[in-house]
Enzyme design. Sequence first.
Site, mmCIF file in Angstrom:
data_model
loop_
_atom_site.group_PDB
_atom_site.id
_atom_site.type_symbol
_atom_site.label_atom_id
_atom_site.label_comp_id
_atom_site.label_asym_id
_atom_site.label_seq_id
_atom_site.Cartn_x
_atom_site.Cartn_y
_atom_site.Cartn_z
ATOM 1 N N LYS A 1 2.938 5.598 -4.477
ATOM 2 C CA LYS A 1 4.164 6.643 -4.064
ATOM 3 C C LYS A 1 3.762 6.978 -2.610
ATOM 4 C CE LYS A 1 6.241 10.699 -5.902
ATOM 5 N NZ LYS A 1 6.081 11.702 -4.750
ATOM 6 N N GLU B 1 11.633 4.580 1.049
ATOM 7 C CA GLU B 1 11.232 5.584 1.650
ATOM 8 C C GLU B 1 10.937 5.321 3.052
ATOM 9 O OE1 GLU B 1 10.348 7.783 -0.572
ATOM 10 O OE2 GLU B 1 9.372 9.373 -0.039
HETATM 11 S S1 IVH Z 1 10.892 4.941 -7.609
HETATM 12 C C1 IVH Z 1 14.406 6.938 -10.136
HETATM 13 N N1 IVH Z 1 9.003 4.317 -6.168
HETATM 14 O O1 IVH Z 1 9.116 9.686 -4.795
HETATM 15 C C2 IVH Z 1 13.491 7.178 -8.874
HETATM 16 N N2 IVH Z 1 9.972 6.485 -5.727
HETATM 17 O O2 IVH Z 1 8.815 12.510 -6.084
HETATM 18 C C3 IVH Z 1 13.089 5.573 -8.841
HETATM 19 N N3 IVH Z 1 8.848 7.774 -4.118
HETATM 20 O O3 IVH Z 1 12.722 10.536 -4.861
HETATM 21 C C4 IVH Z 1 12.174 5.864 -7.665
HETATM 22 N N4 IVH Z 1 7.285 6.163 -3.546
HETATM 23 O O4 IVH Z 1 11.955 8.876 -3.297
HETATM 24 C C5 IVH Z 1 9.817 5.099 -6.324
HETATM 25 N N5 IVH Z 1 6.986 3.685 -4.800
HETATM 26 C C6 IVH Z 1 7.973 4.502 -5.025
HETATM 27 C C7 IVH Z 1 7.993 5.469 -4.308
HETATM 28 C C8 IVH Z 1 9.010 6.626 -4.797
HETATM 29 C C9 IVH Z 1 7.722 7.417 -3.125
HETATM 30 C C10 IVH Z 1 9.617 8.974 -4.044
HETATM 31 C C11 IVH Z 1 11.180 8.685 -4.498
HETATM 32 C C12 IVH Z 1 11.379 10.026 -5.222
HETATM 33 C C13 IVH Z 1 10.121 10.760 -5.063
HETATM 34 C C14 IVH Z 1 9.797 11.423 -6.296
#
Ligand code: IVH
Length: 738
Positions: free
Chosen positions: A166, A225
Amino acid sequence: MKDRMTQLSLLNETAAACRKPAEAASVDAGLSSVLEARLEETALPKQGGAVAAADVQERMRALGAALEHHNYLYHTLDAPEIDDDAYDALYRELVALETAHPELADPHSPTRRVGGALLGGLAKKRHTRRMYGLDNVFSDDEWREFVERMRRALPEAPEAFWCDPKLDGLALEIIYENGELREALTRGDGEEGEVVTEAVRTIRTAPLRLRGPGPFPRRLEVRGEVVMYKADFAALNARRESLGQKLLANPRNAAAGALRQLDTTATRQLPLRFLAYSLGDADWAPAPACASQHELMARLQSYGFLTPPDGRLCADPAEVERYAAWVRERRPDFPMEIDGAVAKQDNLEAQEALGFTARAPRFAVAFKFPAVQARTLLRRIEIQVGRTGALTPVAVLDPVPVGGVMVSRATLHNEDEIRAKDVRVGDTVLVQRAGDVIPEVVGPVLEARPADAVPFEFPHTCPICHEKAHRAEGEAVWRCGNVSCPAVRLQAIRHFVSKAGLDIVGVGEKWVTQLVEAGRVQSPSDLFTLTPLELMQYDRMGETLAQKMTDALEEARLTATLPRLISALGIRHVGEQTARVLAAAFADLDALAAADEERLLALPDIGPEVASSILDFFDTPANKLLLERFKALGLWPRRNDEENAAVGAPRPLEGATILFTGTLSMPRGRAKQLAEAAGAVVLGSVSKKLQYLVVGDDPGGKLDKAQKLGVTVLDESAFLQLLRGDAEKAADAASHEA
Ligand code: IVH
């Protein structure tokens, strides 16, 4: 990082179907030669004459395609194939053609990655599909509950999950239509984002056009991101510190600020990267649609996107737990800040069927990691003196592990920060690693403050040379202004040999320090007068090391380019990028030193502050002397090699034949270039026609053959002597070799 990647891809058979950057690189080798051939075919005649518009446009297309390709190799794959000078030459040619023929310019040209000022504020726009956040789980139990909920909601859902780290950055959506970048929106409140298209165009890892032969989706909303890598952030803050600017709290804030700049020429200078991990709306046709998240990730990679490192398909929920634990363990090793791991249902149809709750998807969840902070005792505050004379307060701490790394020193940035945070010696403080290579003190733990904790009096003299320090109006930084302050001098010489300078790998920091402390090296020019014999007088310096060091210096002297040398000078506010701009504008250091303010201000990226710092530098007598010495030493690169030839640089190897074998300390290409610049002809094999064979480590069969034929055999240092025109010494070395 590389090791971990191979390790994981071995573990992960299904994901092996995905194109990993390393494999992509080999695929791209073919493309490189196609583009190279196209550049050759489309070259325009050098001397005047009418050229058909179609030919000019072909040339512009070839240049644009080559530049985008090299951008991708450099920024996305981190595997450049050409050096900065070669890149700049292509870039300059394209700019010149676009300036002369604006009507033929491609609106998606890589030269458009330049940014510009946006009048008014940022416009807002609704997302086609809402950008949701993610629910968090803080334990394996909570993860199992998530899986249970998913089973209840969709009993037939498969249980493989795509997992990736993440990223702690800024969510962004980039919209592509028929393969071309149309628009980019920040996440905003999820429903409505800000239009940041122009800023996003400056991000080199955001493809302006999707890569590959197509066909491309009619519409593809790529989400991901925007992050700043930890090392880039640290360098940026160091620069801000030297400029006396306010420091950025962490890479996330830095990325957020950069993206929302109205004047995107500033964004361009910031090392932002976009990493793609999911989609908004997609109208795939005429491209084939993706059925799974892992397929989607491979597709995004093939379209030229960077994706989160170490993504992996986990076959079942238990494997997801192991993955999350593994990422948590390695958190400090990731190049960017991460604050968890994300698990996504791999099947896209199941994702769709599971849908969303009011705030987050039912098909994905984040394993959230705690912040990497720790408490420890602040023993004392030391003042470090930097290259530009900046006095930086450093907290000396009782050693404490922070996110897996032992920390015993942390930066306090400057006087104002210490005061604002009210940090006192004797305090228990909170320390964090915010992606900074240097950890920082967040603030004191007030409940734990002892009665005798003392506020820090920031010194107004340099702790090294004891001269008065100055704090300029509007600046946060105290500076020692003494050009001959030993601390400033040492840092300047360290900078000179560092990666940001001439990158003299053979000259280690410890040796620089020792030579400076011994008084033998007082300015960078003194380095080039060191001899092996003299170096051997120092403790723990043997013959081999002394030779290696002087060879490295000699190589640096001979191969220094103008941009590198300008950057090595350590002029305040002049980093590698600005050095390139200056080197493109001036023929040599004399020309640069003679430039007045008006001339400097006319250059891209150079404002009044930078200009005045350049003028100051060349106005300082010690620096004038330094340039004289460089010139006398022959460390005097000009804008490019042709000009060198034009000014009649000596060609000590005129007409000689030469061949290289084995591993040299410099790249083979560079050795050939040097030999050719000195007038030699580089042959392809050993024959009677060959005069010199230069051997590196593990030479192989060529050496035997050459010895049989009586060819002169040289090692690398004898080769350098030959380039210097020292044939006698080289011959001497050659006889030892044989
Ligand atoms: S998938 C439907 N993968 O974390 C959401 N999100 O706290 C699918 N984020 O708003 C998102 N790393 O912007 C995904 N490897 C990752 C991510 C990620 C950071 C962000 C994303 C989301 C936030 C939530």
